[in-house]
Scaffold this motif. Sequence first.
Motif, PDB file in Angstrom:
ATOM      1  N   ILE A   1       0.938  -1.198   0.133  1.00  0.00           N
ATOM      2  CA  ILE A   1       0.146   0.100   0.077  1.00  0.00           C
ATOM      3  C   ILE A   1       0.789   1.264   0.007  1.00  0.00           C
ATOM      4  CG2 ILE A   1      -1.632   1.322   1.506  1.00  0.00           C
ATOM      5  CD1 ILE A   1      -2.675  -1.389   2.613  1.00  0.00           C
ATOM      6  N   CYS A   2       1.739   1.176   0.875  1.00  0.00           N
ATOM      7  CA  CYS A   2       2.845   2.372   0.878  1.00  0.00           C
ATOM      8  C   CYS A   2       3.621   2.657  -0.099  1.00  0.00           C
ATOM      9  CB  CYS A   2       3.459   2.395   2.087  1.00  0.00           C
ATOM     10  SG  CYS A   2       2.803   2.578   3.913  1.00  0.00           S
ATOM     11  N   GLY A   3       3.989   1.506  -0.721  1.00  0.00           N
ATOM     12  CA  GLY A   3       4.964   1.521  -2.001  1.00  0.00           C
ATOM     13  C   GLY A   3       4.419   2.434  -3.050  1.00  0.00           C
ATOM     14  N   HIS A   4       2.952   2.185  -3.447  1.00  0.00           N
ATOM     15  CA  HIS A   4       2.439   3.026  -4.352  1.00  0.00           C
ATOM     16  C   HIS A   4       1.490   4.055  -4.140  1.00  0.00           C
ATOM     17  CE1 HIS A   4       3.020  -0.559  -7.136  1.00  0.00           C
ATOM     18  NE2 HIS A   4       2.709  -1.276  -6.166  1.00  0.00           N
ATOM     19  N   SER A   5       2.186   4.787  -3.039  1.00  0.00           N
ATOM     20  CA  SER A   5       1.473   6.134  -2.447  1.00  0.00           C
ATOM     21  C   SER A   5       2.396   7.128  -2.342  1.00  0.00           C
ATOM     22  CB  SER A   5       0.446   5.803  -1.287  1.00  0.00           C
ATOM     23  OG  SER A   5      -0.185   7.089  -1.260  1.00  0.00           O
ATOM     24  N   SER A   6       2.187   8.068  -1.425  1.00  0.00           N
ATOM     25  CA  SER A   6       3.281   9.072  -1.171  1.00  0.00           C
ATOM     26  C   SER A   6       3.363   9.226   0.464  1.00  0.00           C
ATOM     27  CB  SER A   6       2.588  10.337  -1.592  1.00  0.00           C
ATOM     28  OG  SER A   6       1.673  10.618  -1.057  1.00  0.00           O
ATOM     29  N   ASP A   7       4.460   9.874   0.965  1.00  0.00           N
ATOM     30  CA  ASP A   7       4.808  10.197   2.326  1.00  0.00           C
ATOM     31  C   ASP A   7       3.650  10.696   3.079  1.00  0.00           C
ATOM     32  OD1 ASP A   7       7.220   8.656   1.813  1.00  0.00           O
ATOM     33  OD2 ASP A   7       8.496  10.702   1.588  1.00  0.00           O
ATOM     34  N   ALA A   8       3.059  11.675   2.316  1.00  0.00           N
ATOM     35  CA  ALA A   8       2.116  12.503   3.040  1.00  0.00           C
ATOM     36  C   ALA A   8       0.934  11.642   3.497  1.00  0.00           C
ATOM     37  CB  ALA A   8       1.641  13.841   2.174  1.00  0.00           C
ATOM     38  N   MET A   9       0.693  10.694   2.444  1.00  0.00           N
ATOM     39  CA  MET A   9      -0.502   9.712   2.750  1.00  0.00           C
ATOM     40  C   MET A   9      -0.140   8.794   3.562  1.00  0.00           C
ATOM     41  SD  MET A   9      -2.280   9.636  -1.013  1.00  0.00           S
ATOM     42  CE  MET A   9      -3.955   9.066  -0.598  1.00  0.00           C
ATOM     43  N   ASN A  10       1.201   8.237   3.674  1.00  0.00           N
ATOM     44  CA  ASN A  10       1.617   7.161   4.532  1.00  0.00           C
ATOM     45  C   ASN A  10       2.022   7.220   5.890  1.00  0.00           C
ATOM     46  OD1 ASN A  10       1.653   5.634   2.032  1.00  0.00           O
ATOM     47  ND2 ASN A  10       3.962   5.868   1.739  1.00  0.00           N
TER      48      ASN A  10
END
Length: 449
Positions: free
Chosen positions: A18-27
């Motif tokens: 999940i985190c690998g396909h998103s961004s730091d602000a969302m993670n």
Amino acid sequence: MNSEKQYIDLYQQCREMICGHSSDAMNVVRDEAFARFASAGFPSQKVERYKYTDMQALFAPNYGLNLNRLQIPVDPYNAFRCDVPNLSTSLYFVVNDMFYHDEKPKGHLPEGVIVGSLKDFATSEYYNRLAGKANDAATDLNTMLAQDGLYVYVPKNVKVERAIQVINILKAPTQWGKAGEEALMVNRRVLIILEEGAEIKMLFCDHAADDRNFLSTQVIEAYVGENASLDLYCLEETHAKNVRVSNVYIDQQANSRVNHNIITLHNGITRNKLDLTFSGEGAECQCYGCVIADKKQHVDNNTLITHKVPCCSSNELYKYVLDDQSTGAFAGRILVEHGAQKTTSQMTNQNLTATREARMYTQPMLEIYADDVKCAHGSTVGQLNDAALFYMRQRGISIDEAKLLLQNAFINEVIDHMQLAPLRDRLHYLVEKRFRGELNKCTGCKLCK
């Protein structure tokens, strides 16, 4: 906590994906949301804000999620034509939760305005600042699992003259096989930031492009700065296999204006929640909703408007027309906190039930802790006027046509309040089609055929 366990297990097993396909602000906020969700779980119907919709049952089925971001080969410009044309809008697409990147011209956007992928632009300064305080299980689940969405930013004193139209398309990856086989869950996020004096009009149109079971959760966070203006229109026109859980959080600063409209024309099960807070004096909001439901459709609108400061005004008008065995619910609460003097607030919910089997639940509420306010609320549930029906039949109008005319006149009061004139005109046409039983899906959507 049977409904929650599958999502708890899913997050623990797939967190890195999940985190690998998103961004730091969302993670960075996922683990905190997961902790809240794992601790509290979905609310039961004993919880006041959820008494009309069984959230545990909605999330109990085993839905598939596209966490590995399998591509969906669709060109929405060629395959999709929205049923609200000729709006002269800047058109964008979100396929499931993924912002659709393309090079087609959008019409001129003023300098500094951003409309793009949430994972590319979101910052921790704004993302989840409102939703993270909501103590809402569906919102926390969305925060855990959302990987992308829409980001809108309008800088100080910039007015976006051309409306932004966003088409949300629900469609499964081709690797999942034929429509109707595997159910799909989508978690979409929207972040809207209007700085001081900014203005924008936004129209969201929700459509389902596959004949399969969908569950979509959506969280919209909108920050409306001092003297800013936001018009937000949300139109749902999906199908009977769609479950929609939408949570909207709006924060208004001094002298800002918000016009929020929610229109449900075709759906399966819909739960819409609006939390709006006045954080600056002199702000105002207009909140309108209209629902047309039949068969066994279910639509639940729940609103909370919090007056934290003096001299703000709010007005709500929600109308339902229910046929067959459909169910409607409206629960609205106005909270006037200590010191919020000179508050003006009006809440109205009016409803028509066309059959004995249709059910409408209505619960307008006022909670006032200030003594210099003007607040009122009211609700009605009834059937079509027999005298008006008799009058029209005496003049040669068939009973079906007479019912249609009265239903149109009833619901059009909400539509007439909409500020976006082309949308208002088009909705008059779509509502009539809906009452005639001709609007089972977006007729312009080639993907649905």
